[in-house]
Design an enzyme around this catalytic site. Structure first.
Site, mmCIF file in Angstrom:
data_model
loop_
_atom_site.group_PDB
_atom_site.id
_atom_site.type_symbol
_atom_site.label_atom_id
_atom_site.label_comp_id
_atom_site.label_asym_id
_atom_site.label_seq_id
_atom_site.Cartn_x
_atom_site.Cartn_y
_atom_site.Cartn_z
ATOM 1 N N HIS A 99 0.752 -1.179 -0.032
ATOM 2 C CA HIS A 99 -0.008 0.122 -0.081
ATOM 3 C C HIS A 99 0.903 1.035 0.203
ATOM 4 O O HIS A 99 0.591 2.208 -0.770
ATOM 5 C CB HIS A 99 -0.979 -0.075 1.058
ATOM 6 N N GLU A 122 1.377 3.981 -3.212
ATOM 7 C CA GLU A 122 1.169 5.343 -3.191
ATOM 8 C C GLU A 122 2.439 6.039 -3.725
ATOM 9 O O GLU A 122 2.191 7.277 -4.294
ATOM 10 C CB GLU A 122 0.681 5.919 -1.821
ATOM 11 N N LYS A 135 2.909 5.935 -7.441
ATOM 12 C CA LYS A 135 1.946 6.747 -8.058
ATOM 13 C C LYS A 135 2.261 8.268 -8.009
ATOM 14 O O LYS A 135 2.212 9.121 -9.051
ATOM 15 C CB LYS A 135 0.344 6.542 -7.460
ATOM 16 N N ASN A 136 2.808 8.559 -6.906
ATOM 17 C CA ASN A 136 3.047 10.336 -6.885
ATOM 18 C C ASN A 136 4.287 10.452 -7.716
ATOM 19 O O ASN A 136 4.490 11.524 -8.377
ATOM 20 C CB ASN A 136 3.394 10.481 -5.548
#
Ligand code: ADP
Ligand code: MG
Length: 406
Positions: free
Chosen positions: A242, A246, A249-250
């Site tokens: 998780h 994240e 993706k950023n």
């Protein structure tokens, strides 16, 4: 009506009662040892029926300290009803003996029901906060209270799900299926670089869907304890995934947006996985242009995002979180949950390093849990302290007038 009043009063009384206990933090090692050596469903039941009630009650007391106008938002009301119902369902087991096999079976089913009931808690809470912000706006008092509250509320939820998962995965019907070497949701030999790769691949798919392209990944591994051996840790792979998902993706979004119209091609995103004596650190570096220093703290605010806010459609299925600004703050909660940390170092004009620190030893990885007590209560009563460092004034004092008036 009388009976209903009586029941309500009784539940309120019970919430008050259970909230007086502090949660009992478990270490990953304890979770592991419990699941490994003669895992006993009865012991787990006895622990959970109280511990889950304590954790629920602690968080429910805190919800009741939020400003009334925030609590009265429909989404927050809905949320409160889920929490009350789950709490009441757990109370049913206060006096049920673990020796009755039906008790254990029913309890397990109830846990799964509770887990499902709470699956949309994060987007629902997010919606409640947005509803409130749209109607009343946010001042600095509300902003700091909401930030404080959400960090604690979501940590509580992570921990609640961790406990339920361990029980249902160890003792449920599907216990033998899934990952055979996992103990509940814990992988005793979690290969960190593999999780990095998995998270990268998932983020890459999303990125390609939006932008038709995605940066490459370069991985470096430094195992200072056993050079050349793969880095393994006792951890919950889903949590690690998780966090990394994240961060990827950023980094991908920043990289693609910066290089969108350039002929140079995309610079890769780099991951460095390092094992030391105490820490296991994972650094994700991009050349996506970075963030100015002044904004770094803001990135961890629940209501901050530079992506367009996606439309919230009330539905039974989970709402996607991208663009809500929830990526980083929740990522940091996962890291901190087992005594780790997430830090962002950015160089504006160049790129960003995001570092996840985890404890290398499972005996150091204790749950970090919010406790409802006097000092938590005080947080909600007092606003942020007045700054005790000078602020640049918007109305600079005219030194010549000042001198003349003396
Ligand atoms: P979201 O991705 O939904 O906007 P996040 O919490 O993940 O929410 O990130 C918040 C904001 O931080 C992003 O909108 C972006 O402006 C900024 N940010 C995060 N990571 C990076 C990065 N690696 N490079 C540049 N900006 C970043
Ligand atoms: Mg994000």
């Amino acid at each position: 009506m009388k009976l209903l009043n009586y029941l309500l009063k009784d539940v309120t009384h019970k919430i008050e009662y259970y909230s007086r206990f502090s949660p009992s933090p478990m270490s990953i090692k304890q979770f592991l040892d419990f699941g490994r050596d003669n895992a006993c469903e009865k012991t787990s039941y006895m622990f959970l029926r109280k511990e889950l009630a304590v954790r629920l009650a602690n968080t429910m007391r805190e919800v009741s300290l939020l400003p009334a106008s925030l609590q009265s938002q429909p989404s927050i009301k809905l949320l409160e009803s889920w929490y009350s119902q789950s709490f009441e369902e757990l109370l049913e087991y206060e006096k049920s003996s673990p020796e009755d096999p039906r008790t254990l079976k029913d309890f397990l089913e109830i846990l799964i029901k509770i887990q499902n009931r709470h699956s949309d808690v994060v987007p629902t809470m997010a919606q409640g906060v947005i509803e409130y912000k749209e109607k009343f706006g946010f001042d600095s008092f509300i902003t700091s209270n909401v930030q404080y509250f959400l960090d604690r509320f979501y940590t509580n939820r992570i921990s609640f799900r961790m406990l339920i998962n361990q029980h249902t995965l160890l003792f449920g019907d599907t216990a033998c299926l899934g990952q055979p070497k996992h103990i509940g949701s814990i992988d005793p030999a979690c290969n960190v670089t593999e999780v990095v790769r998995d998270a990268y691949v998932s983020a890459k798919m999303l990125c390609e869907k939006y932008y038709m392209t995605a940066p490459e990944l370069k991985i470096e591994e430094i195992n200072s304890k056993a050079p050349k051996k793969p880095i393994q840790v006792v951890y919950v792979p889903s949590h690690l995934f998780h966090m990394l998902f994240e961060l990827f993706k950023n980094s991908m979004r920043a990289t693609v947006e910066l290089y969108e119209n350039s002929s140079e091609g995309l610079p890769p995103v780099k991951a460095m996985v390092t094992l030391g004596k105490e820490d296991l650190s994972i650094k994700i570096s991009d050349k996506g242009g970075g963030v100015p220093l002044q904004k770094i703290d803001r990135l961890f605010n629940y209501t901050y995002s530079t992506a367009p806010t996606p439309h919230l459609v009330p539905s039974q299925t989970a709402v996607p979180l991208a663009g809500f600004g929830y990526g980083l703050p929740i990522c940091r909660l996962y890291a901190r949950y087992f005594q780790g940390e997430l830090s962002l170092y950015s160089i504006e004009g160049f790129g960003t390093d995001a570092v996840i620190h985890l404890k290398a030893l499972s005996s150091d990885s204790f749950e970090r849990l919010p406790v409802f007590n006097k000092s938590a209560w005080r947080h909600y009563q007092t606003g942020p302290e007045a700054d005790d460092w000078s602020n640049p004034s918007s109305d600079p004092r005219d030194a010549s007038t000042y001198k003349a008036n003396r």
